[in-house]
Design a protein around this motif. Structure first.
Motif, PDB file in Angstrom:
ATOM      1  N   ARG A  81      16.244  18.068  54.470  1.00 11.97           N
ATOM      2  CA  ARG A  81      17.484  17.637  55.113  1.00 11.97           C
ATOM      3  C   ARG A  81      17.162  16.395  55.934  1.00 11.97           C
ATOM      4  O   ARG A  81      16.198  16.399  56.712  1.00 11.97           O
ATOM      5  N   ASN A  95      23.515  13.060  55.863  1.00  9.25           N
ATOM      6  CA  ASN A  95      24.329  14.248  56.092  1.00  9.25           C
ATOM      7  C   ASN A  95      23.389  15.449  56.034  1.00  9.25           C
ATOM      8  O   ASN A  95      23.045  15.934  54.955  1.00  9.25           O
ATOM      9  N   ALA A  97      23.845  18.418  56.489  1.00  9.31           N
ATOM     10  CA  ALA A  97      24.396  19.645  55.917  1.00  9.31           C
ATOM     11  C   ALA A  97      24.030  19.793  54.446  1.00  9.31           C
ATOM     12  O   ALA A  97      24.203  20.877  53.874  1.00  9.31           O
ATOM     13  N   LYS A  98      23.536  18.723  53.842  1.00 10.98           N
ATOM     14  CA  LYS A  98      23.237  18.741  52.412  1.00 10.98           C
ATOM     15  C   LYS A  98      21.739  18.885  52.177  1.00 10.98           C
ATOM     16  O   LYS A  98      20.938  18.085  52.670  1.00 10.98           O
ATOM     17  N   GLU A 117      30.853  21.307  47.543  1.00 11.29           N
ATOM     18  CA  GLU A 117      29.915  21.160  48.653  1.00 11.29           C
ATOM     19  C   GLU A 117      28.660  20.365  48.294  1.00 11.29           C
ATOM     20  O   GLU A 117      27.838  20.064  49.170  1.00 11.29           O
ATOM     21  N   VAL A 134      30.806  18.792  56.170  1.00 10.93           N
ATOM     22  CA  VAL A 134      29.740  19.451  56.936  1.00 10.93           C
ATOM     23  C   VAL A 134      29.404  20.828  56.386  1.00 10.93           C
ATOM     24  O   VAL A 134      28.658  21.578  57.015  1.00 10.93           O
ATOM     25  N   ARG A 135      29.908  21.172  55.219  1.00  8.39           N
ATOM     26  CA  ARG A 135      29.548  22.458  54.629  1.00  8.39           C
ATOM     27  C   ARG A 135      28.090  22.442  54.166  1.00  8.39           C
ATOM     28  O   ARG A 135      27.627  21.459  53.589  1.00  8.39           O
ATOM     29  N   ASP A 136      27.400  23.536  54.379  1.00 10.95           N
ATOM     30  CA  ASP A 136      25.996  23.656  53.973  1.00 10.95           C
ATOM     31  C   ASP A 136      25.946  24.073  52.502  1.00 10.95           C
ATOM     32  O   ASP A 136      26.445  25.135  52.131  1.00 10.95           O
TER      33      ASP A 136
END
Length: 722
Positions: A81, A95, A97-98, A117, A134-136
């Motif tokens: 990340r 980002n 979250a990715k 996502e 912001v989704r994981d």
């Protein structure tokens, strides 16, 4: 058994090598990102769904973030990340979250499903790709798996070394070659193991090829537009993992175990080497599956988009698209150059391969000045002690400014020569790309290894470039994966790509082809005869011309794709070779052509005819070889003859101290008398049409059948007649 960590502190790591390296009772991790503010190493359980621990890597040192994890071992799943500015209009798309795939991953687990996502922006947001999602995506993202050091000797140790003049390339898709082959066990069909099966090897040896040029085998994913269509990226020109063999090409029994997939690939290379066959990989370092600014965030985009990709100079929010695939890898950057070179070295040094065909190769040499034959990448490649020894083959065009660079690659590069393809097709079909006939002069140039392109040295003046290349730099071909097969180009006058689901808009329009009167299959004996003559004459031209010949797999036995000239998504009977319908007589004919090429050195020169020092014998004595062109009436061609506008029939006389050969080309629909040069008696070795049997020629003329290429030898050096 995978070790689960409670959350140990990450020890100081080494900044090289990049990737994950098992050493000293643990694993060292290193990754490049010049613009990140932090890079996290995320460890996952053996299912890949649960993140166990997260550790901040140390750095950056010269752009590299690193750390050492004591007690870690091969088999550990992980991802990365990257933290940093989310400023798309400035070129940054960080980002955290990715979860990102390590660009140096040697083993990859999971399946890319193009989920919402997986993108760095929320679908449907009014700001589009400039918004932040912001989704994981960690539970579903692809993961790297720490690979153990490869065991046993590298297949490279047993690699054959064919002299360049002896090389005959064979472009082949690993899966498509064997999926319908009745002689290969069903459990192996479509796999690396199948390509090394004794039945496959026997075919390659019979055919007389020396070097398999494999369509991409590095880990690839499907393009987003294919999801939900039932189609997939069959060819594999969408590489994400530059160090990992694609598990979809492994046998069913092992494809879910990346370690076993790697072993199967190495075993394939070893078996092919032991049979005297070289292995060249088609590699795609020009773009990635992350596409344009609307594409997913999978690896390089999230790690450091501004370093890894070329961005538009006047709008860094947009990707520069020199590939027609949405993005362009920035090979000019030193660390990206390193990524490509490290990947190439891995495939040679650890996996044993014998060279590479570079897809859209001008991208690799592009600088701020455009394509530069003296670019840092080419310089690094040519001086590398390992890579400088293997085959280097360029597809010499991309879609950028001045993207057509045929003849402008440096050093030992060979280049796909589309001029040979189009001229040879047009000569035997009776019309060129613009509808007019192909003249004698153009055919002669292509037969002579495109001396107008390679002998004059298009790269002259560039740093490190040579003013003159070898004739072998011209990779001559009639058909490749991208376009009609040989059988289809004499059976169709237009493309038939409806099965691809793009309303026949995809694929090359106006590809040079001709159906001889009926579109597709026909029972008309005259049309079938004309097609067969043209096809055999083209094969003879390919294998008896100067340069390096390349056959497309299946052309040797009449394989067709129903007129589909862009079967990139056809992982089915359209794209697989149709072995049940194979024409064994055509295989024997093609093998005979390769044997003639091996038997007669004049057909495979390493130097230009009439060049100083060319084609002397092994001791360096003798006179240079000569190439002379003759009119059907027996005289040497004069300037007006090259442009007379009639049927472009001609003959090429090749001569050195050891033998005299004569090739006669009659592309017309009627037989034609040829007066033979006054070099004594002649012996016919080949008539591509099959009308004339090999035998001594009576008198000083020969009647060339319609649409035929003939090869004769002066009787003083000809084999004794039966």
């Amino acid at each position: 058994m995978m070790t689960v960590f409670p959350d140990p502190a990450l020890a100081a790591g080494r900044h090289e090598p990049l990737g994950a390296t098992v050493r000293d009772g643990g694993v060292n991790f290193a990754v490049f990102s010049a613009h990140a503010t932090r890079v996290d190493l995320c460890l996952y359980d053996e299912t890949g769904a649960v993140e166990l621990t997260r550790h901040a890597l140390d750095g950056p040192v010269d752009g590299v973030w690193s750390g050492f994890l004591p007690g870690a071992a091969a088999g550990q799943l992980y991802g990365l990340r990257a933290h940093g500015p989310h400023a798309p209009r400035e070129g940054h798309r960080f980002n955290a979250a990715k979860l990102l795939l390590d660009p140096y991953a040697r083993e990859i687990v999971g399946e890319f499903r193009n989920l919402p996502e997986d993108h760095g922006y929320p679908f449907g947001h009014p700001d589009g790709p400039f918004a932040l999602d912001v989704r994981d995506n960690g539970p579903t993202a692809l993961k790297a798996r720490v690979a153990a050091p490869l065991a046993g000797p590298a297949p490279r140790a047993s690699a054959p070394r064919h002299a360049p003049r002896d090389v005959v390339l064979y472009e082949v898709h690993v899966k498509g070659f064997s999926m319908r082959h009745p002689g290969i066990p069903e459990a192996l069909r479509g796999s690396y193991a199948a390509l090394a099966h004794p039945v496959a090897i026997a075919h390659f040896k019979r055919l007389g090829v020396t070097t398999l040029s494999l369509l991409p085998v590095q880990f690839a994913v499907d393009e987003p537009h294919l999801f939900g269509t039932g189609l997939r990226n069959y060819w594999g020109y969408n590489t994400l993992g530059f160090f990992a063999p694609d598990p979809r090409l492994a046998s069913v029994a092992v494809r879910h175990d990346p370690t076993a997939v790697t072993a199967e690939f190495r075993d394939m290379v070893q078996a092919l080497h032991e049979a005297g066959l070289e292995v060249v990989l088609d590699v795609v370092y020009n773009h990635t599956p992350e596409g344009n600014e609307w594409g997913p965030t999978l690896s390089l985009r999230g790690l450091d988009q501004k370093s890894y990709y070329r961005l538009q100079a006047d709008d860094p929010a947009r990707m520069e698209n020199l590939t027609a695939c949405g993005n362009t890898v920035n090979v000019e950057h030193p660390r990206v150059t390193q990524l490509v070179l490290d990947s190439l070295r891995y495939w040679v040094g650890e996996m044993g391969v014998d060279g590479f065909r570079f897809d859209l190769a001008p991208v690799l040499g592009r600088t701020a000045r455009g394509h530069d034959p003296g670019s840092p990448f080419y310089a690094a490649l040519r001086q590398d002690p390992l890579l400088s020894q293997v085959h280097l083959i360029a597809e010499p065009w991309d879609i950028g400014p001045d993207g057509y660079q045929l003849g402008r690659f440096p050093g030992r590069f060979m280049e796909w020569n589309d001029k040979f393809r189009d001229t040879t097709r047009g000569f035997w079909l009776g019309h060129g790309p613009d509808g007019t006939a192909i003249g004698r002069a153009d055919f002669a140039r292509r037969f002579a290894a495109s001396s107008d392109v390679f002998r004059v040295g298009g790269a002259a003046g560039a740093a490190g470039a040579s003013a003159q290349r070898s004739p072998l730099a011209s990779v001559n071909f009639l058909a490749v994966h991208d376009g009609f097969t040989l059988a289809d180009l004499v059976s169709h006058s237009r493309k038939h790509n409806d099965a691809n689901g793009e309303d026949n808009r995809d694929g090359r329009d106006n590809e040079l082809c001709g159906n001889f009167g009926v579109e597709g299959p026909t029972d008309d004996p005259a049309i079938r005869d004309a097609r067969e003559r043209a096809r055999r004459a083209m094969l003879a031209t390919l294998l008896l011309s100067q340069g390096t010949p390349m056959l497309y797999s299946g052309d040797e036995f009449g394989n067709g794709q129903g007129g589909n000239n862009n079967a990139y998504c056809q992982d089915n009977e359209i794209g697989w070779l149709d072995w049940p319908s194979a024409d064994d007589a055509l295989i024997a004919f093609t093998a005979g052509l390769a044997q003639l090429r091996r038997t007669h050195p004049l057909l495979r020169h390493a130097r230009w005819f009439d060049a100083p020092g060319a084609a002397r014998d092994a001791a360096g004595a003798g006179t240079p070889a000569t190439l002379r062109w003759y009119h059907p009436d027996g005289r040497e061609l004069r300037e007006p003859d090259w442009h007379d506008g009639g049927v472009p029939t001609l003959a090429a006389a090749l001569r050195d101290d050891h033998e005299r050969l004569l090739l006669i080309a009659n592309p017309g629909a009627a037989s034609l008398r040829f007066a033979l040069p006054p070099d004594g008696a002649w012996h016919l070795l080949l008539d591509s049409s099959g009308e004339l049997a090999p035998a001594p020629v009576s008198g000083q003329e020969i009647v060339a059948p319609p649409r035929a290429l003939l090869l004769c030898m002066a009787a003083a050096t000809a084999p004794s007649s039966p």
